[in-house]
Motif scaffolding. Structure first.
Motif, PDB file in Angstrom:
ATOM      1  N   ASN A  64       0.793  -1.232   0.000  1.00 15.03           N
ATOM      2  CA  ASN A  64       0.000   0.000   0.000  1.00 15.03           C
ATOM      3  C   ASN A  64       0.824   1.280   0.000  1.00 15.03           C
ATOM      4  O   ASN A  64       0.259   2.360  -0.097  1.00 15.03           O
ATOM      5  N   GLU A  65       2.122   1.163   0.159  1.00 15.56           N
ATOM      6  CA  GLU A  65       2.978   2.337   0.237  1.00 15.56           C
ATOM      7  C   GLU A  65       4.127   2.201  -0.758  1.00 15.56           C
ATOM      8  O   GLU A  65       4.424   1.114  -1.230  1.00 15.56           O
ATOM      9  N   ASP A  66       4.783   3.316  -1.035  1.00 14.10           N
ATOM     10  CA  ASP A  66       5.903   3.322  -1.973  1.00 14.10           C
ATOM     11  C   ASP A  66       7.198   2.975  -1.238  1.00 14.10           C
ATOM     12  O   ASP A  66       8.029   3.836  -0.976  1.00 14.10           O
ATOM     13  N   ILE A  67       7.336   1.708  -0.909  1.00 14.57           N
ATOM     14  CA  ILE A  67       8.537   1.214  -0.229  1.00 14.57           C
ATOM     15  C   ILE A  67       9.383   0.491  -1.270  1.00 14.57           C
ATOM     16  O   ILE A  67       8.916  -0.453  -1.911  1.00 14.57           O
ATOM     17  N   GLU A  68      10.621   0.965  -1.440  1.00 17.37           N
ATOM     18  CA  GLU A  68      11.491   0.417  -2.477  1.00 17.37           C
ATOM     19  C   GLU A  68      12.371  -0.726  -1.996  1.00 17.37           C
ATOM     20  O   GLU A  68      12.896  -1.487  -2.803  1.00 17.37           O
ATOM     21  N   GLY A  69      12.586  -0.820  -0.686  1.00 18.38           N
ATOM     22  CA  GLY A  69      13.447  -1.864  -0.156  1.00 18.38           C
ATOM     23  C   GLY A  69      13.314  -1.943   1.354  1.00 18.38           C
ATOM     24  O   GLY A  69      12.825  -1.008   1.995  1.00 18.38           O
ATOM     25  N   ILE A  70      13.744  -3.072   1.901  1.00 21.01           N
ATOM     26  CA  ILE A  70      13.664  -3.306   3.344  1.00 21.01           C
ATOM     27  C   ILE A  70      15.019  -3.754   3.863  1.00 21.01           C
ATOM     28  O   ILE A  70      15.688  -4.600   3.247  1.00 21.01           O
ATOM     29  N   ILE A  71      15.391  -3.193   4.998  1.00 14.91           N
ATOM     30  CA  ILE A  71      16.509  -3.692   5.802  1.00 14.91           C
ATOM     31  C   ILE A  71      15.870  -4.265   7.058  1.00 14.91           C
ATOM     32  O   ILE A  71      15.128  -3.557   7.742  1.00 14.91           O
ATOM     33  N   ILE A  72      16.134  -5.529   7.349  1.00  8.44           N
ATOM     34  CA  ILE A  72      15.493  -6.154   8.500  1.00  8.44           C
ATOM     35  C   ILE A  72      16.510  -6.887   9.363  1.00  8.44           C
ATOM     36  O   ILE A  72      17.328  -7.650   8.860  1.00  8.44           O
ATOM     37  N   ASN A  73      16.443  -6.589  10.656  1.00 12.65           N
ATOM     38  CA  ASN A  73      17.163  -7.373  11.651  1.00 12.65           C
ATOM     39  C   ASN A  73      16.074  -8.084  12.450  1.00 12.65           C
ATOM     40  O   ASN A  73      15.482  -7.495  13.349  1.00 12.65           O
ATOM     41  N   PRO A  74      15.797  -9.343  12.112  1.00 14.36           N
ATOM     42  CA  PRO A  74      14.686 -10.040  12.757  1.00 14.36           C
ATOM     43  C   PRO A  74      14.975 -10.484  14.185  1.00 14.36           C
ATOM     44  O   PRO A  74      14.107 -11.066  14.837  1.00 14.36           O
ATOM     45  N   GLY A  75      16.196 -10.233  14.682  1.00 12.53           N
ATOM     46  CA  GLY A  75      16.540 -10.683  16.029  1.00 12.53           C
ATOM     47  C   GLY A  75      16.351 -12.187  16.134  1.00 12.53           C
ATOM     48  O   GLY A  75      16.639 -12.933  15.199  1.00 12.53           O
ATOM     49  N   ALA A  76      15.828 -12.633  17.251  1.00 11.68           N
ATOM     50  CA  ALA A  76      15.638 -14.069  17.474  1.00 11.68           C
ATOM     51  C   ALA A  76      14.651 -14.694  16.497  1.00 11.68           C
ATOM     52  O   ALA A  76      14.705 -15.907  16.249  1.00 11.68           O
ATOM     53  N   PHE A  77      13.763 -13.877  15.895  1.00 11.64           N
ATOM     54  CA  PHE A  77      12.835 -14.425  14.893  1.00 11.64           C
ATOM     55  C   PHE A  77      13.577 -14.988  13.679  1.00 11.64           C
ATOM     56  O   PHE A  77      13.015 -15.769  12.913  1.00 11.64           O
ATOM     57  N   THR A  78      14.821 -14.585  13.504  1.00  7.89           N
ATOM     58  CA  THR A  78      15.650 -15.085  12.407  1.00  7.89           C
ATOM     59  C   THR A  78      15.633 -16.602  12.337  1.00  7.89           C
ATOM     60  O   THR A  78      15.619 -17.186  11.254  1.00  7.89           O
TER      61      THR A  78
END
Length: 144
Positions: A64-78
């Motif tokens: 729904n938004e103009d997001i071109e990329g994501i940086i994610i540190n999922p922590g323990a969810f990794t």
């Protein structure tokens, strides 16, 4: 816009297990990231959540938004969140997985990432610089 997602317990940076994560607070890391993004003309939105569903809802913003990329540190969810993995797999933009510590030099259970198979790459072990390296890599993919 680039979306940065910090997972569980990252709000405790600077006080939690400084031998692995360092003394820099999450606010300082975010300030540095925002400054770097602005210097190259990029808008950035940063969230931190200790809740899996909230992280997934933010990933879904891509639709729904103009997001071109994501940086994610999922922590323990990794290491076990198939739900976050599936949310990332459902979107078609560059995604970089980030870890402050080198997860492959830590406890064996941390060696497995369920996230890495669905992202463009993983940067780990460079402390707060991991985020800056991820931003650089992401910008190269977006601006090609």
């Amino acid at each position: 816009m680039i979306l940065v997602i910090h997972g569980p317990n990252l709000n405790l940076l600077g006080v939690r297990e400084v031998e692995f994560y360092g003394k820099r607070s999450l606010d300082r890391i975010n300030d540095t990231l925002i400054s770097k993004a602005r210097s190259v003309g990029v808008n950035m939105d940063i969230i931190q959540s200790n809740h899996e569903g909230e992280i997934i809802d933010n990933i879904h913003r891509v639709f729904n938004e103009d997001i071109e990329g994501i940086i994610i540190n999922p922590g323990a969810f990794t290491h076990y969140s198939i739900a976050i993995r599936d949310a990332l797999a459902a979107i078609d933009i560059p995604i970089i997985e980030v870890h402050l510590s080198n997860i492959y030099k830590r406890e064996k259970f941390r060696h497995k990432s369920v996230i890495s198979p669905v992202v463009q790459g993983q940067i780990a072990g460079f402390g707060p610089d991991s985020y800056l390296l991820a931003l650089e890599a992401l910008l190269r993919r977006i601006r090609v």
